[in-house]
Design a protein around this motif. Sequence first.
Motif, PDB file in Angstrom:
ATOM      1  N   LEU A 102       0.831  -1.207   0.000  1.00 16.00           N
ATOM      2  CA  LEU A 102       0.000   0.000   0.000  1.00 16.00           C
ATOM      3  C   LEU A 102       0.861   1.250   0.000  1.00 16.00           C
ATOM      4  CD1 LEU A 102      -2.899  -0.944   2.425  1.00 16.00           C
ATOM      5  CD2 LEU A 102      -2.921  -0.834  -0.055  1.00 16.00           C
ATOM      6  N   GLU A 103       1.950   1.178   0.740  1.00 17.92           N
ATOM      7  CA  GLU A 103       2.861   2.315   0.782  1.00 17.92           C
ATOM      8  C   GLU A 103       3.470   2.528  -0.604  1.00 17.92           C
ATOM      9  OE1 GLU A 103       5.063   2.352   4.703  1.00 17.92           O
ATOM     10  OE2 GLU A 103       6.635   2.599   3.185  1.00 17.92           O
ATOM     11  N   GLY A 104       3.630   1.396  -1.315  1.00 17.63           N
ATOM     12  CA  GLY A 104       4.191   1.433  -2.673  1.00 17.63           C
ATOM     13  C   GLY A 104       3.383   2.336  -3.599  1.00 17.63           C
ATOM     14  N   ILE A 105       2.045   2.340  -3.428  1.00 15.30           N
ATOM     15  CA  ILE A 105       1.201   3.188  -4.288  1.00 15.30           C
ATOM     16  C   ILE A 105       1.643   4.634  -4.130  1.00 15.30           C
ATOM     17  CG2 ILE A 105      -1.135   4.023  -4.745  1.00 15.30           C
ATOM     18  CD1 ILE A 105      -2.278   1.526  -3.705  1.00 15.30           C
ATOM     19  N   GLY A 106       1.811   5.031  -2.860  1.00 13.55           N
ATOM     20  CA  GLY A 106       2.216   6.415  -2.573  1.00 13.55           C
ATOM     21  C   GLY A 106       3.561   6.722  -3.205  1.00 13.55           C
ATOM     22  N   ARG A 107       4.493   5.757  -3.091  1.00 18.40           N
ATOM     23  CA  ARG A 107       5.848   6.000  -3.635  1.00 18.40           C
ATOM     24  C   ARG A 107       5.774   6.173  -5.151  1.00 18.40           C
ATOM     25  NH1 ARG A 107       9.099   1.181  -1.590  1.00 18.40           N
ATOM     26  NH2 ARG A 107      10.704   1.917  -3.024  1.00 18.40           N
ATOM     27  N   ILE A 108       4.975   5.334  -5.801  1.00 17.09           N
ATOM     28  CA  ILE A 108       4.862   5.437  -7.265  1.00 17.09           C
ATOM     29  C   ILE A 108       4.200   6.764  -7.638  1.00 17.09           C
ATOM     30  CG2 ILE A 108       3.769   4.445  -9.328  1.00 17.09           C
ATOM     31  CD1 ILE A 108       4.082   1.681  -7.966  1.00 17.09           C
ATOM     32  N   HIS A 109       3.121   7.101  -6.931  1.00 17.96           N
ATOM     33  CA  HIS A 109       2.397   8.326  -7.287  1.00 17.96           C
ATOM     34  C   HIS A 109       3.182   9.593  -6.982  1.00 17.96           C
ATOM     35  CE1 HIS A 109      -1.854   6.421  -7.645  1.00 17.96           C
ATOM     36  NE2 HIS A 109      -1.153   6.359  -8.759  1.00 17.96           N
ATOM     37  N   ASP A 110       4.095   9.514  -5.999  1.00 20.78           N
ATOM     38  CA  ASP A 110       4.921  10.694  -5.714  1.00 20.78           C
ATOM     39  C   ASP A 110       5.727  11.093  -6.943  1.00 20.78           C
ATOM     40  OD1 ASP A 110       4.069  11.030  -3.220  1.00 20.78           O
ATOM     41  OD2 ASP A 110       5.761  10.039  -2.219  1.00 20.78           O
ATOM     42  N   VAL A 111       6.209  10.074  -7.656  1.00 20.43           N
ATOM     43  CA  VAL A 111       7.062  10.360  -8.812  1.00 20.43           C
ATOM     44  C   VAL A 111       6.255  10.369 -10.114  1.00 20.43           C
ATOM     45  CG1 VAL A 111       9.194   9.665  -9.985  1.00 20.43           C
ATOM     46  CG2 VAL A 111       8.910   9.190  -7.549  1.00 20.43           C
ATOM     47  N   HIS A 112       5.270   9.477 -10.221  1.00 17.55           N
ATOM     48  CA  HIS A 112       4.479   9.377 -11.453  1.00 17.55           C
ATOM     49  C   HIS A 112       2.993   9.497 -11.097  1.00 17.55           C
ATOM     50  CE1 HIS A 112       8.192   7.867 -13.193  1.00 17.55           C
ATOM     51  NE2 HIS A 112       8.263   7.039 -12.175  1.00 17.55           N
ATOM     52  N   VAL A 137     -10.436  -1.169   1.185  1.00 18.92           N
ATOM     53  CA  VAL A 137     -10.796   0.209   1.534  1.00 18.92           C
ATOM     54  C   VAL A 137      -9.535   1.073   1.598  1.00 18.92           C
ATOM     55  CG1 VAL A 137     -11.739   1.681   3.357  1.00 18.92           C
ATOM     56  CG2 VAL A 137     -12.869  -0.453   2.772  1.00 18.92           C
ATOM     57  N   GLU A 138      -8.513   0.535   2.266  1.00 17.21           N
ATOM     58  CA  GLU A 138      -7.282   1.300   2.435  1.00 17.21           C
ATOM     59  C   GLU A 138      -6.628   1.574   1.071  1.00 17.21           C
ATOM     60  OE1 GLU A 138      -6.677   2.672   5.164  1.00 17.21           O
ATOM     61  OE2 GLU A 138      -4.835   3.592   4.436  1.00 17.21           O
ATOM     62  N   ALA A 139      -6.628   0.532   0.203  1.00 18.32           N
ATOM     63  CA  ALA A 139      -6.010   0.681  -1.116  1.00 18.32           C
ATOM     64  C   ALA A 139      -6.695   1.797  -1.898  1.00 18.32           C
ATOM     65  CB  ALA A 139      -6.097  -0.633  -1.888  1.00 18.32           C
ATOM     66  N   ILE A 140      -8.024   1.805  -1.857  1.00 16.67           N
ATOM     67  CA  ILE A 140      -8.756   2.816  -2.620  1.00 16.67           C
ATOM     68  C   ILE A 140      -8.533   4.188  -2.004  1.00 16.67           C
ATOM     69  CG2 ILE A 140     -11.088   3.564  -3.289  1.00 16.67           C
ATOM     70  CD1 ILE A 140     -11.446   0.796  -4.250  1.00 16.67           C
ATOM     71  N   ARG A 141      -8.437   4.194  -0.688  1.00 15.16           N
ATOM     72  CA  ARG A 141      -8.205   5.474  -0.019  1.00 15.16           C
ATOM     73  C   ARG A 141      -6.849   6.097  -0.441  1.00 15.16           C
ATOM     74  NH1 ARG A 141      -9.112   7.715   5.490  1.00 15.16           N
ATOM     75  NH2 ARG A 141      -9.389   5.759   6.552  1.00 15.16           N
ATOM     76  N   VAL A 142      -5.854   5.238  -0.596  1.00 16.03           N
ATOM     77  CA  VAL A 142      -4.546   5.798  -0.956  1.00 16.03           C
ATOM     78  C   VAL A 142      -4.376   5.952  -2.474  1.00 16.03           C
ATOM     79  CG1 VAL A 142      -3.373   5.059   1.146  1.00 16.03           C
ATOM     80  CG2 VAL A 142      -3.366   3.552  -0.844  1.00 16.03           C
TER      81      VAL A 142
END
Length: 467
Positions: free
Chosen positions: A63-73, A91-96
């Motif tokens: 889940l943290e990975g989503i944030g890392r990817i979106h920070d750059v792309h 729920v958490e995945a969609i939230r992030v």
Amino acid sequence: MNSLRRILIIDDDADFLVGMRMQLRGLYGVLTATSVAEGMKLIQEQDVDLVLLDVGLEGEDGLEGIGRIHDVHPSVGVAMLSGRRDVKTVVEAIRVGAVDYLTKPVSNDELAEVVEKAVAARTIQEKCEALLRTQTNGNGSTTNIVQNSLKMRQLMAEAEHIKGHRANVLIIGETGVGKELMARHVNENSEDGKKRPFIAVNCAAIPDHLLESELFGHEAGAYTGANRRRIGKFELADGGDIFLDEISTMKLDLQVKLLRVLQEREFCRLGSNTPIKGDFRVISASNQPLDALVESGAFRADLYHRLRVIQLFVPPLRERLEDIPLLVDHFLEKFSHGVTTKRMTDQAMARLMEYTWPGNVRELANVVQSLVIMSQGDIIDTTAFPPWVLNGCKQAPDMRALNLDHPPVPQARDDVTTLRDYVAQAERRYIERVLTIHDGDKSKTARALDMGRTTLYMKLKELGLMR
Ligand SMILES: Nc1ncnc2c1ncn2[C@@H]1O[C@H](COP(=O)(O)OP(=O)(O)OP(=O)(O)O)[C@@H](O)[C@H]1O
Ligand SMILES: [Mg+2]
């Protein structure tokens, strides 16, 4: 088919990656990585349409990975991948910010749908970003429409398109979806960044005989009671927008007058023959589809066509569940005056996402407000939930059908009844309706109304509803 879409699969299960490569051969360009870092390198080098990211990556938090990817792309769609469906993680995945959540094994049909969804979302986001960059003036819209769902992003993109145009806009959507908010957004979102008047008139809230003078103004002595000259809303809206809310309730004779004003772009105050020219755009809103009213003869077809040169449809909240976590956070902050440390448990959030929200965003705002008040500590769980949210997932009372204006409030002295009678009438209507929604099942009705069965029986008897 257009050139192959490219998918990046990040999973630490080498066998799974090999399987997917075989399964998707010829359908997609497939890239694979066994860690988020490795995957991010690939995104850097090649254009990726969708990332499939394993939730349980060895030594990493997916889940943290989503944030890392979106920070750059930020515009790349990421869908989570997991061996099992766990509501909390979904729920958490969609939230992030995940576009979707897939469980293994992934079917080709399922994947095709998610890829297209990600591509569409990306196109819209990039378009919005481009349009935002071309804004001449940094202080564009101040209206905060909280959203992230595909449907709302599409709507925002449509609203972006009409920037700079002065054609009339009709906004359709169920009660509480945010039509007025959208109308304000359209008004504020001007090409030159200048603020223009936004004059709102709620056609349903003004008695019919006063609406005409409210819109067009009157001269002193135009009718009994018109002691002073009054400027109408159309005159005030000069150079900007007049917002005609609940336009469907306008009577036919006034519709004719409105049509004439729209055609001629001029009007007279009541009691005067001097035409006043106006430069206004009409933004109107309705929670009923106007075409049905046109068909039944309650709304003029020619006026309808004039009003809906551009039509925006605000989708009901139940069709954009992804917006719920964002809206909840927004309202938690709003109702705690920006100093909140309160947060929902995952179970509470999941429950909010299961409910059908007949009153849409307004109902959600009200529920969050009551939870902020009722919850004791920082953690909000389902114990403080209103019973209809807890029980009524599918059977929630339909706020529109309930018609909160019923029984009507008195318009004149003769209509006034005792408060007791008024409350009894409202109670009767409400209970009757909730009973119908529950197919006459008194136990369910009692539960939905948060009252004992015996009390309900007594009430039904008292109100003459016992059959
Ligand atoms: N996307 C959103 N983000 C933040 N707040 C929202 C959003 N949508 C609606 N709201 C809030 O919900 C409430 C209801 O919105 P609004 O009055 O615009 O709805 P409406 O469609 O005009 O409702 P009605 O049909 O009852 O007139 C308002 O307080 C509004 O600020
Ligand atoms: Mg409204």
